[in-house]
Design a protein around this motif. Structure first.
Motif, short mmCIF file in Angstrom:
data_model
loop_
_atom_site.label_atom_id
_atom_site.label_comp_id
_atom_site.label_asym_id
_atom_site.label_seq_id
_atom_site.Cartn_x
_atom_site.Cartn_y
_atom_site.Cartn_z
N GLY A 1 -2.21 87.45 93.12
CA GLY A 1 -2.87 88.72 93.39
C GLY A 1 -2.09 89.90 92.84
N LEU A 2 -0.77 89.87 92.98
CA LEU A 2 0.06 90.94 92.45
C LEU A 2 0.02 90.98 90.93
CD1 LEU A 2 3.10 90.44 94.85
CD2 LEU A 2 1.54 92.40 94.85
N LEU A 3 -0.04 89.82 90.30
CA LEU A 3 -0.15 89.77 88.84
C LEU A 3 -1.50 90.30 88.37
CD1 LEU A 3 1.55 86.30 88.36
CD2 LEU A 3 2.42 88.47 87.45
N LEU A 4 -2.56 90.00 89.11
CA LEU A 4 -3.86 90.60 88.79
C LEU A 4 -3.79 92.11 88.92
CD1 LEU A 4 -6.28 88.12 90.62
CD2 LEU A 4 -6.21 88.55 88.15
N THR B 1 -3.93 96.68 98.23
CA THR B 1 -4.35 95.37 98.76
C THR B 1 -4.45 94.31 97.67
OG1 THR B 1 -6.67 96.05 98.52
CG2 THR B 1 -5.63 96.42 100.66
N THR B 2 -3.90 94.61 96.49
CA THR B 2 -4.06 93.69 95.35
C THR B 2 -3.48 92.31 95.62
OG1 THR B 2 -3.68 93.46 92.96
CG2 THR B 2 -1.88 94.41 94.27
N ALA B 3 -2.48 92.20 96.50
CA ALA B 3 -1.86 90.89 96.76
C ALA B 3 -2.86 89.88 97.29
CB ALA B 3 -0.70 91.05 97.74
N PHE B 4 -3.93 90.35 97.95
CA PHE B 4 -4.90 89.44 98.52
C PHE B 4 -5.97 89.00 97.53
CE2 PHE B 4 -3.25 92.13 101.95
CZ PHE B 4 -2.71 91.14 102.77
N LEU C 1 9.54 75.16 86.07
CA LEU C 1 8.16 74.71 86.26
C LEU C 1 7.31 75.78 86.95
CD1 LEU C 1 8.83 71.07 87.47
CD2 LEU C 1 7.48 71.66 85.45
N TYR C 2 7.95 76.55 87.82
CA TYR C 2 7.21 77.50 88.65
C TYR C 2 7.05 78.88 88.03
CZ TYR C 2 6.20 80.63 92.55
OH TYR C 2 5.64 81.58 93.36
N TRP C 3 8.03 79.35 87.25
CA TRP C 3 8.18 80.77 86.95
C TRP C 3 6.92 81.43 86.40
CZ3 TRP C 3 11.62 83.53 89.11
CH2 TRP C 3 11.86 84.84 88.68
N PHE C 4 6.31 80.87 85.38
CA PHE C 4 5.12 81.46 84.77
C PHE C 4 3.81 80.84 85.29
CE2 PHE C 4 8.30 82.38 81.41
CZ PHE C 4 8.14 83.75 81.33
N ALA C 5 3.92 79.86 86.17
CA ALA C 5 2.73 79.12 86.59
C ALA C 5 1.68 80.01 87.26
CB ALA C 5 3.12 77.95 87.50
N PRO C 6 2.04 80.87 88.24
CA PRO C 6 1.00 81.72 88.85
C PRO C 6 0.29 82.60 87.83
CG PRO C 6 2.97 81.71 90.22
CD PRO C 6 3.33 81.03 88.95
N LEU D 1 14.23 99.62 99.49
CA LEU D 1 15.02 99.02 98.40
C LEU D 1 14.68 97.55 98.20
CD1 LEU D 1 18.54 100.65 99.00
CD2 LEU D 1 16.90 101.14 97.17
N ILE D 2 14.47 96.84 99.31
CA ILE D 2 14.06 95.43 99.22
C ILE D 2 12.69 95.32 98.58
CG2 ILE D 2 13.41 93.40 100.58
CD1 ILE D 2 15.57 94.22 102.60
N LEU D 3 11.77 96.20 98.99
CA LEU D 3 10.42 96.19 98.42
C LEU D 3 10.45 96.54 96.94
CD1 LEU D 3 8.46 98.01 101.29
CD2 LEU D 3 8.67 95.54 100.89
N LEU D 4 11.32 97.48 96.57
CA LEU D 4 11.46 97.86 95.16
C LEU D 4 11.93 96.68 94.33
CD1 LEU D 4 11.78 99.74 92.72
CD2 LEU D 4 13.97 100.48 93.68
N PHE D 5 12.94 95.97 94.81
CA PHE D 5 13.46 94.83 94.05
C PHE D 5 12.40 93.75 93.91
CE2 PHE D 5 15.80 90.83 93.56
CZ PHE D 5 16.61 91.15 92.49
N ALA D 6 11.63 93.50 94.98
CA ALA D 6 10.58 92.49 94.92
C ALA D 6 9.50 92.90 93.92
CB ALA D 6 9.96 92.30 96.30
N ALA D 7 9.12 94.18 93.92
CA ALA D 7 8.10 94.66 92.98
C ALA D 7 8.61 94.56 91.54
CB ALA D 7 7.72 96.11 93.30
N LEU D 8 9.88 94.90 91.34
CA LEU D 8 10.47 94.82 90.01
C LEU D 8 10.48 93.38 89.51
CD1 LEU D 8 11.78 96.82 88.00
CD2 LEU D 8 13.99 96.11 88.91
N THR D 9 10.73 92.44 90.41
CA THR D 9 10.75 91.02 90.02
C THR D 9 9.37 90.55 89.58
OG1 THR D 9 12.57 90.59 91.57
CG2 THR D 9 11.30 88.69 90.79
N ILE D 10 8.33 90.84 90.37
CA ILE D 10 6.99 90.36 90.01
C ILE D 10 6.49 91.06 88.76
CG2 ILE D 10 5.64 91.99 91.41
CD1 ILE D 10 4.94 88.23 91.07
#
Length: 409
Positions: free
Chosen positions: A202-205, A219-222, A301-306, A377-386
């Motif tokens: 959902g985040l990638l979309l 709400t894009t994650a859903f 195996l997982y990284w680009f799969a979603p 800061l935690i949310l920022l790092f997670a967003a930067l990762t995705i």
């Protein structure tokens, strides 16, 4: 003469799309006023939005309209018939030229395909100013140089800055849901891990929508639950199964080699660092090495799969296979990328620890305020990762967006 097509808005919206959001996004993408966009959408009639385009461009228009939430279709057109240049026709052409790139004075869908108007230039995507080109993966992933590992992070940061509050809100919703699931013993944690790729999808979309329209919904994650949710969850199931296999194999090897004993297992369960060091000693390092040797291929195996599942419609197994191949071809930039993320994380932790220490010496209230800053800061790092997964995906699978090996910002 090559076949040409027209793009028709059916007059209806996707049931999950709110009219006001569709109006706002349509106006942003096609550079028209919200009043004109609202008039088009509220009319509830079939309208031709684009004529005389080739199939690739027509499908691109269709994808963008579907991202916005408009139900549309493409129709083949016959060769355009010659029309006299009457004053009325000239006035109509002038009116369209004064409109938008898609023709703000959208016309009702004609009954005859022979009726055709002069084609206008396609709108420029994305509205946000970040270059992209169709986002269609190559048959073979490209191998990128080491420096691209850092550029993926730079591009992710650039995209985050365009919609920072919506990205923080989207990540907060994911953490709230997974945190609530985690309160359920055993099953909750497993469910969170299985649903991880669904939220990631959902985040990638959302990242792709932002690239194309310049907008992002919190709400894009859903969105991953309604688009390829089954295959995304399958990725999660396979990943969890892989984690279990790797952990079991590392444990068995460690026990067989004497690294782990009954005493060391008891020490691990005690969470006492002194006791753990005394019982395990150097053997703990060997165990962690064995664990990492198994986890790295699993992460490949997982990284680009979603991304491959939700953006390209691949099955879970095929996506994981291609993800591994892609990571293998890009081990060097991925290593740079991983080290850069690690340095950013460690640096952020050290700065935050120093700040809280200084504020704690001044006032407990100031220290409590500083602790609250840890959440964004935690949310920022997670967003930067995705987002960096998304920019890396564009780079290695979408040659058009990279400009022959150079990432386009």
């Amino acid at each position: 003469m090559a076949q040409v097509f027209q793009v028709v808005f059916t007059g209806t919206l996707n049931p999950a799309t709110r009219a006001e959001e569709a109006v706002r996004d349509f106006a942003a993408v096609f550079k028209v006023s919200e009043e004109k966009a609202r008039a088009l959408i509220d009319a509830g009639e079939a309208r031709v939005l684009k004529r005389d385009v080739d199939e690739a461009n027509a499908r691109h228009y269709l994808e963008v309209l579907e991202e916005i939430g408009l139900v549309a279709r493409i129709e083949p057109m016959d060769a355009p018939a010659a029309e006299p240049t009457s004053p009325a026709a000239m006035a109509s052409a002038a009116g369209q030229a004064a409109g938008s790139a898609v023709g703000t004075a959208a016309e009702p869908a004609p009954r005859s395909r022979a009726d055709s108007s002069a084609a206008s230039s396609p709108p420029s995507w994305p509205a946000s100013g970040v270059t992209t080109s169709g986002m269609r993966p190559l048959s073979e992933p490209a191998a990128r140089p080491a420096g691209h590992g850092w550029v993926w992070i730079e591009q992710a940061w650039a995209q985050f800055k365009q919609q920072p509050w919506n990205w923080l809100a989207a990540m907060a919703l994911v953490y709230l849901v997974t945190g609530a699931l985690g309160l359920v013993p055993v099953i909750g944690s497993l469910a969170s891990m299985v649903l991880g790729p669904v939220f990631a999808g959902g985040l990638l979309l959302g990242a792709r929508t932002q690239q194309r329209t310049g907008t992002l919904r919190s709400t894009t994650a859903f969105a991953g639950f309604s688009q390829r949710g089954g295959q995304l969850a399958t990725v999660g199931v396979l990943y969890v199964a892989g984690l279990m296999v790797v952990s079991l194999a590392a444990g068995l090897i460690a026990v067989a080699t004497g690294v782990l004993t009954a005493g060391s297992m008891e020490a691990l369960s005690s969470n006492d660092p002194t006791l753990i060091a005394a019982e395990i000693g150097p053997g703990l390092g060997l165990f962690l090495v064995l664990l990492m040797l198994g986890l790295v291929p699993l992460l490949m195996l997982y990284w680009f799969a979603p991304a491959l599942v939700v953006l390209d419609g691949m099955t879970a197994v095929a996506a994981m296979r291609l993800s591994f191949q892609t990571c293998w071809k890009n081990l060097v930039p991925l290593t740079v990328y991983g080290l850069a993320l690690l340095l950013l994380l460690v640096g952020g932790i050290l700065v935050f620890a120093l700040l809280t220490r200084l504020l704690g010496d001044l006032s407990e209230t100031l220290m409590a305020v500083a602790m609250l800053l840890l959440i964004p800061l935690i949310l920022l790092f997670a967003a930067l990762t995705i987002l960096s997964v998304f920019t890396a995906y564009l780079d290695v699978f979408d040659q058009g967006a990279t400009g022959h090996g150079t990432l386009a910002l």
